[in-house]
Design an enzyme around this catalytic site. Structure first.
Site: not given
Ligand code: AMP
Length: 190
Positions: A14, A89, A128, A134, A146
C-alpha cells in the site's frame, strides 16, 4: 475531488503504491500507521496509548483512529483529494469516514484492494523489518496476528464498498510498476 481507499493486508504494498498514485493524481497521503508512529515518536498521550496495541499487532481502538483522521481532514481542506492508506480498517471506521466526507459532499471515489498470498506477505514483512527497524515487522508471530486481525476485522470492508460499486480488486503479486500501471488505469476511469 478524488478520495481513494488503498486497501490490502499488511505487506500488500500500500505504501509503495500510494507514492505512484500521489505522483499521478496530486493527492494527499493519509496513512494511519505513519500518523500513529509519529505520535509515538513525539511522545504524545495518543502515541503512547496506541503503542501497546501496535506492538502486539492489534488494532488501535476506533475512537482514537477516527479522532486522528477527523483532525487531519479538517486541517487539509484545500486538497485535490486524499489517499487513505491503512484506514479504514473496521466497518465502524468506514462509516465514520463516510459521515465526515458526506458532510463535505466529497465521498469515497473507489477502494483499490491489493491481493497478495499469505506466505508472500510474511516474506515481504520480514525483509522490510530488517531495514525499517519496525518491531512489528520483525516477529513472525506478530506478523501472523496482524494478518489474522486483517482477515477477521478488515476484510469485511470489501462487502461494505462492493454494493456501492466502489470495490476494485487488483493482483498485488507482480512487478511494482505493472501494479502501479493497473491502479492508475482504474483511477483514471473513476
Ligand atoms: P500499518 O503501518 O498500517 O501497518 O499499521 C501499523 C499498526 O498501527 C497496526 O498494526 C495497528 O496496530 C495500527 N493501526 C494503523 N492503522 C490503524 C487503523 N486504521 N485502525 C486501528 N489500528 C491501526
Amino acid at each position: 475531488m478524488l478520495n481513494l481507499v488503498l486497501f490490502g493486508p499488511p505487506g500488500a504494498g500500500k505504501g509503495t503504491q500510494a507514492e505512484f498514485l500521489i505522483k499521478s493524481f496530486g493527492l494527499d497521503h493519509l496513512s494511519t500507521g505513519d500518523l500513529l508512529r509519529s505520535e509515538f515518536a513525539a511522545g504524545t498521550k495518543l502515541g503512547l496509548e496506541a503503542k501497546s496495541y501496535m506492538e502486539k499487532g492489534e488494532l488501535v481502538p476506533d475512537e482514537v483512529v477516527i479522532g486522528m483522521i477527523k483532525s487531519k481532514l479538517e486541517s487539509n481542506k484545500d486538497t485535490k483529494g486524499f489517499i487513505f492508506d491503512g484506514f479504514p480498517r473496521t466497518v465502524d471506521q468506514a462509516k465514520a469516514l463516510d459521515e465526515v466526507l458526506n458532510e463535505n459532499a466529497t465521498p469515497i471515489s473507489g477502494m483499490l484492494s491489493l491481493e497478495v498470498d499469505k506466505q508472500e506477505l510474511i516474506n515481504r514483512l520480514l525483509s522490510r523489518g530488517k531495514v525499517s527497524g519496525r518491531a512489528d515487522d520483525q516477529d513472525q508471530s506478530i506478523i501472523e496476528n496482524r494478518i489474522n486481525v486483517y482477515n477477521e476485522k478488515t476484510l469485511p470492508l470489501i462487502e461494505y464498498y462492493k454494493p456501492q460499486g466502489k470495490h476494485f480488486g487488483i493482483n498485488g503479486m507482480g512487478s511494482i510498476e505493472d501494479i502501479a500501471g493497473k491502479l492508475i488505469g482504474i483511477v483514471e476511469k473513476l
